[in-house]
Motif scaffolding. Structure first.
Motif, PDB file in Angstrom:
ATOM      1  N   ASN A 246       0.826  -1.214   0.000  1.00 10.24           N
ATOM      2  CA  ASN A 246       0.000   0.000   0.000  1.00 10.24           C
ATOM      3  C   ASN A 246       0.859   1.263   0.000  1.00 10.24           C
ATOM      4  O   ASN A 246       0.565   2.248   0.673  1.00 10.24           O
ATOM      5  CB  ASN A 246      -0.962   0.015   1.199  1.00 10.24           C
ATOM      6  N   LEU A 247       1.942   1.196  -0.765  1.00  7.67           N
ATOM      7  CA  LEU A 247       2.837   2.342  -0.922  1.00  7.67           C
ATOM      8  C   LEU A 247       2.932   2.687  -2.399  1.00  7.67           C
ATOM      9  O   LEU A 247       2.909   1.803  -3.264  1.00  7.67           O
ATOM     10  CB  LEU A 247       4.240   2.016  -0.403  1.00  7.67           C
ATOM     11  N   ARG A 248       3.045   3.965  -2.693  1.00  4.90           N
ATOM     12  CA  ARG A 248       3.243   4.381  -4.073  1.00  4.90           C
ATOM     13  C   ARG A 248       4.654   4.006  -4.512  1.00  4.90           C
ATOM     14  O   ARG A 248       5.615   4.148  -3.760  1.00  4.90           O
ATOM     15  CB  ARG A 248       3.025   5.887  -4.229  1.00  4.90           C
TER      16      ARG A 248
ATOM     17  N   TYR B  67     -23.557   6.858 -20.391  1.00  7.98           N
ATOM     18  CA  TYR B  67     -22.295   6.127 -20.535  1.00  7.98           C
ATOM     19  C   TYR B  67     -22.140   5.163 -19.350  1.00  7.98           C
ATOM     20  O   TYR B  67     -21.433   5.452 -18.362  1.00  7.98           O
ATOM     21  CB  TYR B  67     -21.115   7.093 -20.582  1.00  7.98           C
ATOM     22  N   PRO B  68     -22.773   3.992 -19.386  1.00  9.28           N
ATOM     23  CA  PRO B  68     -22.765   3.057 -18.246  1.00  9.28           C
ATOM     24  C   PRO B  68     -21.367   2.610 -17.832  1.00  9.28           C
ATOM     25  O   PRO B  68     -21.150   2.250 -16.670  1.00  9.28           O
ATOM     26  CB  PRO B  68     -23.586   1.866 -18.757  1.00  9.28           C
ATOM     27  N   ALA B  69     -20.406   2.638 -18.770  1.00  9.15           N
ATOM     28  CA  ALA B  69     -19.046   2.168 -18.448  1.00  9.15           C
ATOM     29  C   ALA B  69     -18.377   3.025 -17.382  1.00  9.15           C
ATOM     30  O   ALA B  69     -17.388   2.603 -16.769  1.00  9.15           O
ATOM     31  CB  ALA B  69     -18.179   2.144 -19.709  1.00  9.15           C
ATOM     32  N   LEU B  70     -18.892   4.236 -17.146  1.00 10.42           N
ATOM     33  CA  LEU B  70     -18.298   5.090 -16.119  1.00 10.42           C
ATOM     34  C   LEU B  70     -18.427   4.476 -14.724  1.00 10.42           C
ATOM     35  O   LEU B  70     -17.691   4.846 -13.810  1.00 10.42           O
ATOM     36  CB  LEU B  70     -18.947   6.479 -16.129  1.00 10.42           C
ATOM     37  N   ALA B  71     -19.339   3.540 -14.555  1.00  8.54           N
ATOM     38  CA  ALA B  71     -19.535   2.912 -13.243  1.00  8.54           C
ATOM     39  C   ALA B  71     -18.309   2.120 -12.807  1.00  8.54           C
ATOM     40  O   ALA B  71     -18.088   1.927 -11.606  1.00  8.54           O
ATOM     41  CB  ALA B  71     -20.763   2.008 -13.273  1.00  8.54           C
ATOM     42  N   GLU B  72     -17.505   1.670 -13.771  1.00  6.30           N
ATOM     43  CA  GLU B  72     -16.323   0.877 -13.421  1.00  6.30           C
ATOM     44  C   GLU B  72     -15.093   1.746 -13.161  1.00  6.30           C
ATOM     45  O   GLU B  72     -14.040   1.242 -12.776  1.00  6.30           O
ATOM     46  CB  GLU B  72     -16.005  -0.123 -14.528  1.00  6.30           C
ATOM     47  N   MET B  73     -15.207   3.047 -13.342  1.00  4.28           N
ATOM     48  CA  MET B  73     -14.090   3.968 -13.132  1.00  4.28           C
ATOM     49  C   MET B  73     -14.079   4.433 -11.685  1.00  4.28           C
ATOM     50  O   MET B  73     -15.120   4.673 -11.080  1.00  4.28           O
ATOM     51  CB  MET B  73     -14.238   5.168 -14.066  1.00  4.28           C
ATOM     52  N   GLN B  74     -12.882   4.551 -11.107  1.00 10.03           N
ATOM     53  CA  GLN B  74     -12.777   5.057  -9.749  1.00 10.03           C
ATOM     54  C   GLN B  74     -11.586   5.975  -9.603  1.00 10.03           C
ATOM     55  O   GLN B  74     -10.591   5.856 -10.320  1.00 10.03           O
ATOM     56  CB  GLN B  74     -12.673   3.902  -8.747  1.00 10.03           C
ATOM     57  N   LEU B  75     -11.696   6.915  -8.671  1.00  8.11           N
ATOM     58  CA  LEU B  75     -10.602   7.825  -8.371  1.00  8.11           C
ATOM     59  C   LEU B  75      -9.634   7.112  -7.445  1.00  8.11           C
ATOM     60  O   LEU B  75     -10.026   6.586  -6.408  1.00  8.11           O
ATOM     61  CB  LEU B  75     -11.142   9.094  -7.707  1.00  8.11           C
ATOM     62  N   LEU B  76      -8.351   7.078  -7.826  1.00  9.73           N
ATOM     63  CA  LEU B  76      -7.345   6.345  -7.060  1.00  9.73           C
ATOM     64  C   LEU B  76      -6.460   7.243  -6.214  1.00  9.73           C
ATOM     65  O   LEU B  76      -5.972   6.827  -5.163  1.00  9.73           O
ATOM     66  CB  LEU B  76      -6.469   5.520  -8.014  1.00  9.73           C
ATOM     67  N   ASP B  77      -6.223   8.467  -6.676  1.00 10.73           N
ATOM     68  CA  ASP B  77      -5.342   9.364  -5.927  1.00 10.73           C
ATOM     69  C   ASP B  77      -5.685  10.809  -6.263  1.00 10.73           C
ATOM     70  O   ASP B  77      -6.168  11.106  -7.367  1.00 10.73           O
ATOM     71  CB  ASP B  77      -3.877   9.078  -6.266  1.00 10.73           C
TER      72      ASP B  77
ATOM     73  N   VAL C  19      -4.050  20.606  -9.344  1.00  7.91           N
ATOM     74  CA  VAL C  19      -4.665  19.365  -8.872  1.00  7.91           C
ATOM     75  C   VAL C  19      -4.348  18.245  -9.858  1.00  7.91           C
ATOM     76  O   VAL C  19      -4.565  18.395 -11.063  1.00  7.91           O
ATOM     77  CB  VAL C  19      -6.194  19.523  -8.720  1.00  7.91           C
ATOM     78  N   LEU C  20      -3.806  17.161  -9.353  1.00  8.78           N
ATOM     79  CA  LEU C  20      -3.561  15.957 -10.146  1.00  8.78           C
ATOM     80  C   LEU C  20      -4.471  14.852  -9.633  1.00  8.78           C
ATOM     81  O   LEU C  20      -4.486  14.560  -8.429  1.00  8.78           O
ATOM     82  CB  LEU C  20      -2.105  15.513 -10.035  1.00  8.78           C
ATOM     83  N   ILE C  21      -5.249  14.264 -10.520  1.00 13.94           N
ATOM     84  CA  ILE C  21      -6.154  13.182 -10.151  1.00 13.94           C
ATOM     85  C   ILE C  21      -5.756  11.929 -10.927  1.00 13.94           C
ATOM     86  O   ILE C  21      -5.654  11.960 -12.158  1.00 13.94           O
ATOM     87  CB  ILE C  21      -7.619  13.546 -10.452  1.00 13.94           C
ATOM     88  N   GLU C  22      -5.515  10.850 -10.187  1.00 16.75           N
ATOM     89  CA  GLU C  22      -5.254   9.562 -10.826  1.00 16.75           C
ATOM     90  C   GLU C  22      -6.529   8.734 -10.752  1.00 16.75           C
ATOM     91  O   GLU C  22      -7.114   8.566  -9.681  1.00 16.75           O
ATOM     92  CB  GLU C  22      -4.112   8.824 -10.138  1.00 16.75           C
ATOM     93  N   SER C  23      -6.967   8.247 -11.890  1.00 15.76           N
ATOM     94  CA  SER C  23      -8.167   7.421 -11.978  1.00 15.76           C
ATOM     95  C   SER C  23      -7.808   6.095 -12.620  1.00 15.76           C
ATOM     96  O   SER C  23      -6.723   5.919 -13.177  1.00 15.76           O
ATOM     97  CB  SER C  23      -9.243   8.137 -12.813  1.00 15.76           C
ATOM     98  N   GLY C  24      -8.740   5.150 -12.551  1.00 18.13           N
ATOM     99  CA  GLY C  24      -8.471   3.859 -13.164  1.00 18.13           C
ATOM    100  C   GLY C  24      -9.733   3.054 -13.362  1.00 18.13           C
ATOM    101  O   GLY C  24     -10.785   3.347 -12.788  1.00 18.13           O
ATOM    102  N   ASP C  25      -9.633   2.057 -14.226  1.00 17.88           N
ATOM    103  CA  ASP C  25     -10.695   1.067 -14.392  1.00 17.88           C
ATOM    104  C   ASP C  25     -10.030  -0.302 -14.425  1.00 17.88           C
ATOM    105  O   ASP C  25      -8.889  -0.453 -13.986  1.00 17.88           O
ATOM    106  CB  ASP C  25     -11.529   1.346 -15.642  1.00 17.88           C
ATOM    107  N   ARG C  26     -10.722  -1.303 -14.945  1.00 23.18           N
ATOM    108  CA  ARG C  26     -10.157  -2.651 -14.937  1.00 23.18           C
ATOM    109  C   ARG C  26      -9.003  -2.815 -15.921  1.00 23.18           C
ATOM    110  O   ARG C  26      -8.256  -3.790 -15.848  1.00 23.18           O
ATOM    111  CB  ARG C  26     -11.254  -3.670 -15.267  1.00 23.18           C
ATOM    112  N   LYS C  27      -8.831  -1.853 -16.822  1.00 23.74           N
ATOM    113  CA  LYS C  27      -7.834  -1.998 -17.879  1.00 23.74           C
ATOM    114  C   LYS C  27      -6.602  -1.108 -17.699  1.00 23.74           C
ATOM    115  O   LYS C  27      -5.523  -1.449 -18.156  1.00 23.74           O
ATOM    116  CB  LYS C  27      -8.460  -1.684 -19.244  1.00 23.74           C
ATOM    117  N   ALA C  28      -6.754   0.060 -17.066  1.00 22.98           N
ATOM    118  CA  ALA C  28      -5.641   1.005 -17.050  1.00 22.98           C
ATOM    119  C   ALA C  28      -5.789   2.025 -15.928  1.00 22.98           C
ATOM    120  O   ALA C  28      -6.824   2.098 -15.261  1.00 22.98           O
ATOM    121  CB  ALA C  28      -5.563   1.727 -18.401  1.00 22.98           C
ATOM    122  N   ARG C  29      -4.722   2.811 -15.752  1.00 26.71           N
ATOM    123  CA  ARG C  29      -4.718   3.963 -14.852  1.00 26.71           C
ATOM    124  C   ARG C  29      -4.303   5.176 -15.666  1.00 26.71           C
ATOM    125  O   ARG C  29      -3.526   5.063 -16.614  1.00 26.71           O
ATOM    126  CB  ARG C  29      -3.728   3.774 -13.703  1.00 26.71           C
TER     127      ARG C  29
END
Length: 537
Positions: A279-281, A452-462, A486-496
């Motif tokens: 759990n470390l960057r 855009y239902p695919a947005l449900a699988e996206m989450q904010l990571l940092d 502001v830097l926002i890292e997001s991701g889904d099942r395929k990428a960040r």
């Protein structure tokens, strides 16, 4: 072959930021086995239930290469080896390799243990002889050896001789305080080899002088056949020798194999995996395996590596499973633009008006505080928008944020209301959240997911905020009036991916980064669908 003895699960777990569960340890152990290390030290079976459970459960795993090692100490001075719980737990672990440490520096014997020097030699001998029939391999870690050798070389060598005669397969010389220099390591290892020419030696270094990797390599050059360390250099205080750098240097620079053939390319993936479990960057500037290890930013550098990567890369990044990256900033030249454009599927030439326009735009935006080196998703969107290749998925007509800092339950309350235009329709919705950014994120998703239902699988990571204190247009922008990035890292099942926003208003900067993040997700999904459709033709 040099034996790699990984102690991430024990010494690495002593880092103040890390606390591995038993499941964490099992996951890391299987990953280390895939990498091909020779030994995986699981911990102290007699110290706590978590480590004891690890040794019970790891026996159910069919490791393909690595051998599990259990760790302990010489028996207590007030008891005998056969009655020492620590030693009996080592045997009960059923680990094929057993490692114990003992005192080697005379002040530790007299001041810490408060026993005569001769009694410490008995502890070493009795402990190893007791364990010897129960261990396929038996290692002795000579704690504080190098400090002990400098203070009292005769006694430090006597400890090693005792361990060797008691049946230790490898004598591991430890720079426990991490304060030695390479020439001191070399001289001490040479002295041990003269004193005990038939003994096999190992090295265990700490990084308090930032020399753990160098000291490990020097020890190998002077005859050590085993290197102890941790992935990413995790460990107590300043950490242990970073095995990622040790392995890469020994294999690629000195031609000394450490891993089975073909495994070195798994090094970067292993480093990132262990960081995730911890759990470390990941440390971006970590040599060999870091994200920035083969990243080029300056225009002169990029122009050169496009012609020949060896001009600014000491090894091919693929050798350790990493990759070359070109990032963009106000130091970029046309070479950076051309390289990135090719990455996105555009073949452009120097002097192309688009290249010059994009370079000017990039420099102006970086001057305003945008940082595309760390937010490549925002830059990719910028390129595709200028070329007209990115759809307009939605437009934000209005956003309103309402904060109630005090409520009857004592929790702050935030509500965001958004008005969105999607395909000619006006969507008006609201949502609550834990703070204004979370509320705005929830409201945007609520309004867009029906389209855009695919947005449900996206989450904010940092989420990161950086204050940019500098004059802007002659106005005071210091202190609480500062511009922020502001830097926002997001991701889904395929990428960040990472996006950026800049404003004197942190909510507006967050809005920019959030909007880019959602757009990037939709844009990349469209690209994947198009690629799949072409393949099916």
């Amino acid at each position: 072959m040099i034996q790699i003895y990984d102690t991430t699960l024990r010494d690495g777990n002593q880092s103040e930021e890390i606390s591995f569960s038993t499941d964490d340890k099992l996951r890391i152990a299987t990953k280390l086995d895939e990498l091909g290390v020779a030994y995986i030290e699981g911990g102290w079976p007699g110290a706590n239930p978590k480590d004891k459970r690890f040794f019970q459960e790891i026996r159910q795993y069919a490791l393909s290469h690595a051998r599990i090692a259990a760790f302990g100490s010489t028996h207590a001075a007030k008891t005998s080896a056969d009655k020492d719980t620590n030693l009996t737990e080592l045997i009960a672990s059923q680990a094929p390799a057993l490692t114990i440490f003992g005192k080697t520096w005379d002040i530790h014997v007299t001041d810490a243990l408060k026993i005569p020097l001769e009694r410490n030699l008995e502890l070493i001998a009795h402990s190893l002889r007791f364990l010897r029939p129960h261990a396929a391999e038996l290692f002795y870690d000579a704690e504080h050896f190098f400090d002990g050798f400098k203070a009292n070389p005769a006694y430090a060598l006597a400890c090693l001789r005792t361990a060797h005669e008691a049946g230790a397969d490898v004598l591991v010389l430890c720079d426990t305080n991490g304060g030695c220099l390479p020439h001191e390591i070399a001289a001490a290892v040479d002295a041990v080899r003269r004193e005990l020419p038939d003994a096999k030696l190992g090295i265990h270094t700490h990084n308090d002088s930032e020399l753990a990797v160098a000291n490990s390599i020097v020890a190998v050059q002077h005859g050590a056949i085993q290197v102890q360390g941790t992935i990413n250099g995790y460990g107590e205080r300043c950490g242990n020798a970073n095995l990622c750098s040790v392995i890469a240097n020994l294999e690629l620079k000195l031609g000394m194999p450490c891993l089975p053939e073909g495994r070195l390319c798994r090094l970067t993936d292993t480093a990132e995996f262990v960081a995730d479990v911890a759990n470390l960057r990941s440390f971006a500037r970590q040599p060999f395996t870091g994200k920035s290890a083969f990243t080029h930013k300056g225009g002169v550098h990029v122009a050169a590596v496009r012609k020949n990567p060896r001009t600014y890369e000491h090894i091919p990044p693929e050798a350790v499973g990493n990759r070359q990256r070109i990032v963009l900033s106000d130091q970029s030249g046309q070479s950076n633009i051309l390289y990135k454009a090719r990455q996105y599927g555009f073949e452009l030439d120097k002097g192309d008006p688009f290249v010059l326009e994009l370079l000017t735009e990039l420099k102006n935006r970086e001057d305003a505080g945008y940082e595309y080196a760390a937010a490549e998703a925002s830059y990719e969107l910028l390129v595709n928008r200028v070329l007209g290749r990115a759809r307009t998925y939605f437009r934000i007509a209005a956003i309103r944020i309402l904060d109630s800092l005090f409520t009857e339950d004592g929790e702050p309350f935030t509500e965001a209301t958004v008005m969105l235009r999607v395909g000619g329709l006006l969507e008006h919705t609201a949502a609550t959240g834990r703070g204004p950014v979370n509320a705005m994120d929830n409201a945007l998703r609520k309004g867009l997911e029906k389209f855009y239902p695919a947005l449900a699988e996206m989450q904010l990571l940092d989420f990161k905020v950086r204050v940019l204190s500098r004059p802007k247009n002659g106005n005071d922008t210091s202190g609480t009036a500062s511009f922020v990035r502001v830097l926002i890292e997001s991701g889904d099942r395929k990428a960040r991916w990472t996006t950026v926003g800049v404003s004197y208003n942190i909510i507006e900067a967050s809005r920019q980064a959030l909007e880019d993040s959602i757009n990037y997700k939709l844009f990349k999904d469209d690209q994947r669908k198009l690629t799949q459709a072409i393949r099916e033709l």
